[in-house]
Design a protein around this motif. Structure first.
Motif, PDB file in Angstrom:
ATOM      1  N   PHE A 297       0.824  -1.319  -0.489  1.00 27.48           N
ATOM      2  CA  PHE A 297       0.356   0.272  -0.040  1.00 27.48           C
ATOM      3  C   PHE A 297       0.412   1.337   0.034  1.00 27.48           C
ATOM      4  O   PHE A 297       0.735   2.163  -0.642  1.00 27.48           O
ATOM      5  N   GLN A 298       2.068   0.899   0.416  1.00 23.28           N
ATOM      6  CA  GLN A 298       3.073   2.338   0.600  1.00 23.28           C
ATOM      7  C   GLN A 298       3.618   2.762  -0.301  1.00 23.28           C
ATOM      8  O   GLN A 298       3.752   3.309  -1.292  1.00 23.28           O
ATOM      9  N   LYS A 299       3.933   1.322  -1.724  1.00 23.10           N
ATOM     10  CA  LYS A 299       3.953   1.585  -2.689  1.00 23.10           C
ATOM     11  C   LYS A 299       3.285   1.880  -3.745  1.00 23.10           C
ATOM     12  O   LYS A 299       3.355   2.735  -4.815  1.00 23.10           O
ATOM     13  N   ALA A 300       2.348   1.872  -3.593  1.00 21.42           N
ATOM     14  CA  ALA A 300       0.733   2.141  -4.867  1.00 21.42           C
ATOM     15  C   ALA A 300       0.733   3.468  -4.149  1.00 21.42           C
ATOM     16  O   ALA A 300       0.299   4.385  -4.537  1.00 21.42           O
ATOM     17  N   ILE A 301       0.846   4.204  -3.042  1.00 23.38           N
ATOM     18  CA  ILE A 301       0.997   5.603  -3.263  1.00 23.38           C
ATOM     19  C   ILE A 301       2.491   6.154  -3.220  1.00 23.38           C
ATOM     20  O   ILE A 301       1.718   7.885  -4.129  1.00 23.38           O
ATOM     21  N   ARG A 302       3.592   5.582  -3.248  1.00 16.54           N
ATOM     22  CA  ARG A 302       4.477   6.319  -4.164  1.00 16.54           C
ATOM     23  C   ARG A 302       3.734   6.187  -5.853  1.00 16.54           C
ATOM     24  O   ARG A 302       4.734   7.355  -6.184  1.00 16.54           O
ATOM     25  N   ALA A 303       2.826   5.072  -6.236  1.00 13.23           N
ATOM     26  CA  ALA A 303       3.295   5.010  -7.856  1.00 13.23           C
ATOM     27  C   ALA A 303       2.204   6.552  -7.991  1.00 13.23           C
ATOM     28  O   ALA A 303       1.806   6.729  -9.028  1.00 13.23           O
ATOM     29  N   ALA A 304       1.056   7.051  -7.014  1.00 10.10           N
ATOM     30  CA  ALA A 304       0.119   7.654  -7.331  1.00 10.10           C
ATOM     31  C   ALA A 304      -0.147   8.336  -5.884  1.00 10.10           C
ATOM     32  O   ALA A 304      -1.068   7.870  -5.583  1.00 10.10           O
ATOM     33  N   ALA A 305       0.418   9.708  -5.780  1.00 17.85           N
ATOM     34  CA  ALA A 305       0.287  10.433  -4.731  1.00 17.85           C
ATOM     35  C   ALA A 305      -1.176  10.791  -4.647  1.00 17.85           C
ATOM     36  O   ALA A 305      -1.370  10.869  -3.337  1.00 17.85           O
ATOM     37  N   GLY A 306      -1.786  10.999  -5.886  1.00 19.27           N
ATOM     38  CA  GLY A 306      -3.244  11.657  -5.523  1.00 19.27           C
ATOM     39  C   GLY A 306      -4.242  10.559  -5.318  1.00 19.27           C
ATOM     40  O   GLY A 306      -5.598  11.758  -4.926  1.00 19.27           O
ATOM     41  N   GLU A 307      -3.841   9.263  -5.410  1.00 16.22           N
ATOM     42  CA  GLU A 307      -4.898   8.213  -5.283  1.00 16.22           C
ATOM     43  C   GLU A 307      -5.492   8.141  -3.306  1.00 16.22           C
ATOM     44  O   GLU A 307      -4.918   8.315  -3.049  1.00 16.22           O
ATOM     45  N   SER A 308      -6.956   7.925  -3.210  1.00  7.40           N
ATOM     46  CA  SER A 308      -7.035   8.105  -1.788  1.00  7.40           C
ATOM     47  C   SER A 308      -7.309   6.365  -1.278  1.00  7.40           C
ATOM     48  O   SER A 308      -7.352   6.321  -0.174  1.00  7.40           O
ATOM     49  N   GLY A 309      -7.351   5.687  -2.118  1.00  6.59           N
ATOM     50  CA  GLY A 309      -7.283   4.207  -1.890  1.00  6.59           C
ATOM     51  C   GLY A 309      -6.878   3.616  -0.628  1.00  6.59           C
ATOM     52  O   GLY A 309      -6.634   2.742   0.004  1.00  6.59           O
ATOM     53  N   PRO A 310      -5.112   4.011  -1.359  1.00  2.97           N
ATOM     54  CA  PRO A 310      -4.125   3.302  -0.724  1.00  2.97           C
ATOM     55  C   PRO A 310      -4.395   4.298   0.664  1.00  2.97           C
ATOM     56  O   PRO A 310      -3.688   2.908   1.836  1.00  2.97           O
ATOM     57  N   ARG A 311      -4.381   5.287   1.354  1.00  2.00           N
ATOM     58  CA  ARG A 311      -4.747   5.243   2.534  1.00  2.00           C
ATOM     59  C   ARG A 311      -5.538   4.744   3.927  1.00  2.00           C
ATOM     60  O   ARG A 311      -5.475   4.718   4.190  1.00  2.00           O
ATOM     61  N   VAL A 312      -7.121   4.384   2.897  1.00  2.97           N
ATOM     62  CA  VAL A 312      -7.543   3.737   3.558  1.00  2.97           C
ATOM     63  C   VAL A 312      -7.212   2.582   3.468  1.00  2.97           C
ATOM     64  O   VAL A 312      -7.452   2.357   4.939  1.00  2.97           O
ATOM     65  N   PHE A 313      -6.641   2.276   3.002  1.00  3.51           N
ATOM     66  CA  PHE A 313      -5.778   0.371   3.519  1.00  3.51           C
ATOM     67  C   PHE A 313      -5.029   0.546   4.642  1.00  3.51           C
ATOM     68  O   PHE A 313      -5.235  -0.146   5.797  1.00  3.51           O
ATOM     69  N   LEU A 314      -4.212   2.121   4.412  1.00  5.44           N
ATOM     70  CA  LEU A 314      -2.978   2.242   5.672  1.00  5.44           C
ATOM     71  C   LEU A 314      -4.267   2.501   6.673  1.00  5.44           C
ATOM     72  O   LEU A 314      -3.176   2.477   7.796  1.00  5.44           O
ATOM     73  N   GLY A 315      -4.987   3.453   6.811  1.00  5.72           N
ATOM     74  CA  GLY A 315      -5.443   3.584   7.547  1.00  5.72           C
ATOM     75  C   GLY A 315      -6.395   2.565   8.825  1.00  5.72           C
ATOM     76  O   GLY A 315      -6.370   2.258   9.735  1.00  5.72           O
ATOM     77  N   ASN A 316      -6.580   1.477   7.377  1.00  4.68           N
ATOM     78  CA  ASN A 316      -7.205   0.730   8.823  1.00  4.68           C
ATOM     79  C   ASN A 316      -6.461  -0.281   9.017  1.00  4.68           C
ATOM     80  O   ASN A 316      -6.681  -0.448  10.477  1.00  4.68           O
ATOM     81  N   VAL A 317      -5.018  -0.259   8.777  1.00  7.54           N
ATOM     82  CA  VAL A 317      -4.076  -1.118   9.320  1.00  7.54           C
ATOM     83  C   VAL A 317      -3.998  -0.373  10.705  1.00  7.54           C
ATOM     84  O   VAL A 317      -3.507  -1.542  11.250  1.00  7.54           O
ATOM     85  N   ALA A 318      -3.081   0.357  10.567  1.00  7.87           N
ATOM     86  CA  ALA A 318      -2.754   1.423  11.671  1.00  7.87           C
ATOM     87  C   ALA A 318      -4.196   1.160  12.745  1.00  7.87           C
ATOM     88  O   ALA A 318      -3.424   1.076  14.049  1.00  7.87           O
ATOM     89  N   LEU A 319      -5.571   1.135  12.711  1.00 10.50           N
ATOM     90  CA  LEU A 319      -6.354   1.497  13.553  1.00 10.50           C
ATOM     91  C   LEU A 319      -6.402   0.041  14.207  1.00 10.50           C
ATOM     92  O   LEU A 319      -6.649   0.054  15.125  1.00 10.50           O
ATOM     93  N   GLU A 320      -6.087  -1.384  13.150  1.00  8.69           N
ATOM     94  CA  GLU A 320      -6.301  -2.117  13.315  1.00  8.69           C
ATOM     95  C   GLU A 320      -5.149  -2.914  14.189  1.00  8.69           C
ATOM     96  O   GLU A 320      -5.430  -3.585  15.542  1.00  8.69           O
ATOM     97  N   ASP A 321      -4.017  -1.804  14.203  1.00 11.48           N
ATOM     98  CA  ASP A 321      -2.909  -2.130  15.397  1.00 11.48           C
ATOM     99  C   ASP A 321      -2.847  -1.556  16.642  1.00 11.48           C
ATOM    100  O   ASP A 321      -2.108  -1.182  17.585  1.00 11.48           O
ATOM    101  N   GLY A 322      -3.907  -0.550  16.979  1.00 15.49           N
ATOM    102  CA  GLY A 322      -4.090   0.460  18.097  1.00 15.49           C
ATOM    103  C   GLY A 322      -3.503   2.065  17.799  1.00 15.49           C
ATOM    104  O   GLY A 322      -3.587   2.220  18.563  1.00 15.49           O
ATOM    105  N   ASP A 323      -2.391   2.437  16.235  1.00 12.53           N
ATOM    106  CA  ASP A 323      -2.333   3.218  15.977  1.00 12.53           C
ATOM    107  C   ASP A 323      -3.299   4.792  15.479  1.00 12.53           C
ATOM    108  O   ASP A 323      -3.423   4.571  14.355  1.00 12.53           O
ATOM    109  N   VAL A 324      -4.124   4.851  16.625  1.00 11.97           N
ATOM    110  CA  VAL A 324      -5.619   5.988  16.182  1.00 11.97           C
ATOM    111  C   VAL A 324      -4.517   7.229  15.535  1.00 11.97           C
ATOM    112  O   VAL A 324      -5.692   7.518  14.312  1.00 11.97           O
ATOM    113  N   GLN A 325      -4.089   7.621  15.596  1.00 11.07           N
ATOM    114  CA  GLN A 325      -4.019   9.069  15.327  1.00 11.07           C
ATOM    115  C   GLN A 325      -3.164   9.019  14.821  1.00 11.07           C
ATOM    116  O   GLN A 325      -3.114   9.641  13.021  1.00 11.07           O
TER     117      GLN A 325
END
Length: 593
Positions: A297-325
């Motif tokens: 997902f981080q590679k996807a952000i680097r490939a297309a910085a203006g896309e929102s999809g990979p940030r949603v994925f990474l936000g979900n992973v961070a939330l599931e790992d307990g990193d709410v901020q």
């Protein structure tokens, strides 16, 4: 409004949990095995992996070597990991049969066949084996039908060839010319199939209208057998293309490590493509490797910085790992890239609630409702926490991810290749013999029907005659001798009448024995001779399908589809079908002439 905090532990790789299951099986402790399998199921549910096919297959394989209470537990667990895996039903049916639980074995066996059709890999293998079996049986049955029809008319054909040769040469040489006419393909270096179909084509003129139509249809179908097998080879025998397998994995949420690795091997060609990293990351997450998914997902952000999809994925992973901020930051970045992303607003509302920012959470929730409407709660796939949802990927995402692949790895190219081979096979030597047979039969029929006589067989004594050699005209169905003996008794001597009657009795015996033998060796041949061509062809084709299925298809093909599938019931059903059709053919031909 209070929410339980998200567990801050990353999902373990499914492969690690499977190793623990194997270790528990080695100890033989049923309680530990059950606990480890439940742990594997829990990890899979966190990734929304609904069908753990490789692990279910592993449990069935282990159970087949360790029958008993622990083996039964492994089979039941395999059904829970993948309810559509047919092997678990077939193995359980075998155990029930050994315990004389016939009703239970029948239920499990039928359930296994149903699962065999539902499970895509086994359905494809079964379809490939079945098509080959049916096409080969069809071709063999039609060849035998052509042989039966040719033998029925061979004496008339020989008579006409002899009469034609006498018009050109003296009687002594006419025999040689007639034989040359009958075996003409052999002089061209052709084989027995060419000879058979050549004689079959010359026999069209002796057939009734329905038989001629069936004969032409036989030639067409036989000509299509080789192209059909060619298409079967270039389509059914291939492993399903990667896009099809990936789509099946996403739709069924099914674990498939070989396809995942094959997709990963394409990283060298597609490494800079946004859609590829999104697809590969989601599949890695589904297979339990969250760390690798995060990298993709981080590679996807680097490939297309203006896309929102990979940030949603990474936000979900961070939330599931307990990193709410971090999750809140990623969701806001996604919304900044795409303010209409309802799923980002929805997940952001939950993240705000976790951070005790309930007012901001209510605002994000209202925005998600305004964008998505009544279905705002079900916008994606639930994660480890069902309140967190991931974007749903589908066929469009697969096509976008693999769009840059070279054409030779694309599925349409396979279809084009199959079409090319089909066209070439239509004019291959094996197909041309049947095309030429049909054309030759129609040409000979047109020529002989207008300019040449046609031999007949006497209905009483079986003698072959034609208009050139027949002197009496009182009956079209009888030869001249039978007309004299049976219609003009007073004009024929007694000894000639007795000799003719003896010939008639001999012909009755010969024709009856030949008819019975032919019906036993070639099912349906009696119907063909009695001018019921479609019934004869149907009987022959079905009989050979059943026989070849019981003798070849069941023992050789079915074990490769599923090694735990018992073939005896299939052989019994196909054998019973063949016996019924064979008896129908023999009984119909048994009465005297």
């Amino acid at each position: 409004m209070a929410f339980a905090p998200v567990v801050g532990e990353a999902a373990s790789a499914l492969a690690d949990d499977w190793i623990k299951v194997q270790q528990a099986l080695a100890t033989g402790d049923r309680e530990e095995v059950s606990d480890r399998i439940r742990q594997l199921q829990t990890r899979a549910s966190e990734c929304q992996a609904l069908r753990l096919t490789p692990y279910a297959e592993g449990l069935v394989t282990w159970a087949s070597r360790h029958p008993g209470p622990l083996g039964a537990l492994a089979v039941r667990s395999a059904r829970e990991l993948d309810p559509e895996l047919p092997s678990s039903y077939f193995l359980f049916a075998r155990w029930q049969w050994q315990r004389r639980d016939l009703l239970g074995a029948a239920r499990s066996y039928i359930a296994g066949w149903w699962a065999l059709f539902l499970f895509e890999p086994t359905r494809a293998m079964l379809g490939a084996a079945t098509i080959e079996w049916v096409v080969l049986a069809l071709g063999w049955a039609l060849l035998l039908a052509a042989l039966a029809q040719t033998l029925t008319f061979i004496t008339r054909l020989a008579h006409d060839a002899m009469e034609l040769a006498r018009l050109v040469l003296r009687p002594a040489n006419a025999v040689v010319l007639a034989a040359a006419i009958l075996v003409l393909p052999l002089f061209g270096g052709r084989g027995p199939i060419w000879l058979l179909m050549y004689l079959f084509a010359l026999s069209f003129v002796y057939m009734a209208l329905g038989q001629r139509i069936a004969a032409v249809a036989t030639c067409v179908v036989l000509a299509l057998v080789v192209p059909a097998l060619t298409v079967w080879q270039y389509t059914m025998l291939r492993w399903p293309p990667l896009p099809t397998r990936l789509a099946s994995m996403l739709e069924e949420r099914r674990i498939d490590f070989p396809s995942l690795h094959e997709l990963g091997d394409l990283g060298g060609e597609l490494g800079g493509d946004f859609s590829y990293h999104m697809l590969y990351g989601e599949l890695q997450r589904m297979h339990g490797d969250v760390d690798q998914a995060r990298i993709e997902f981080q590679k996807a952000i680097r490939a297309a910085a203006g896309e929102s999809g990979p940030r949603v994925f990474l936000g979900n992973v961070a939330l599931e790992d307990g990193d709410v901020q971090l999750a809140i930051q990623l969701y806001n970045d996604a919304i900044q890239s795409d303010p209409r992303n309802a799923l980002a607003h929805r997940n952001l509302s939950f993240a705000y609630d976790q951070a005790r920012r309930f007012k901001d959470g209510d605002t994000a929730r209202r925005t998600a409702k305004e964008i998505a409407g009544v279905g705002w709660q079900d916008l994606g796939i639930p994660g480890r926490d069902p309140r967190i949802q991931y974007p749903r990927l589908g066929r469009e995402d697969i096509d976008a991810a693999l769009a840059q692949l070279p054409s030779e790895t694309d599925a349409p190219t396979w279809l084009s290749s199959a079409e090319d081979h089909f066209v070439r096979a239509l004019f291959s030597p094996m197909s041309m013999v049947f095309w030429l047979c049909g054309i030759l039969g129609l040409v000979v029929l047109a020529v002989r029907g207008r300019w040449m006589w046609t031999a007949q067989r006497c209905s009483r004594c079986g003698k072959t005659f034609c208009a050139k050699c027949k002197t009496a005209t009182e009956s079209d169905a009888l030869c001249s001798q039978c007309i004299s003996v049976f219609l003009k008794r007073d004009l024929v001597a007694i000894d000639q009448q007795l000799a003719k009657q003896a010939r008639v009795r001999r012909w009755d015996i010969v024709s009856t024995v030949a008819r019975r033998v032919a019906s036993a060796l070639i099912p349906g041949s009696h119907d063909l001779a009695e001018r019921r061509p479609w019934l004869g062809l149907a009987t022959g084709v079905l009989a050979w399908i059943c026989l070849l299925g019981a003798v070849i298809w069941a023992p050789w093909a079915l074990p490769s589809v599923d090694p735990y599938l018992a073939i005896a019931p299939v052989q019994f059903i196909l054998g019973a079908g063949f016996l019924a059709l064979w008896l129908r053919s023999v009984v119909g031909a048994w009465p005297g002439r």
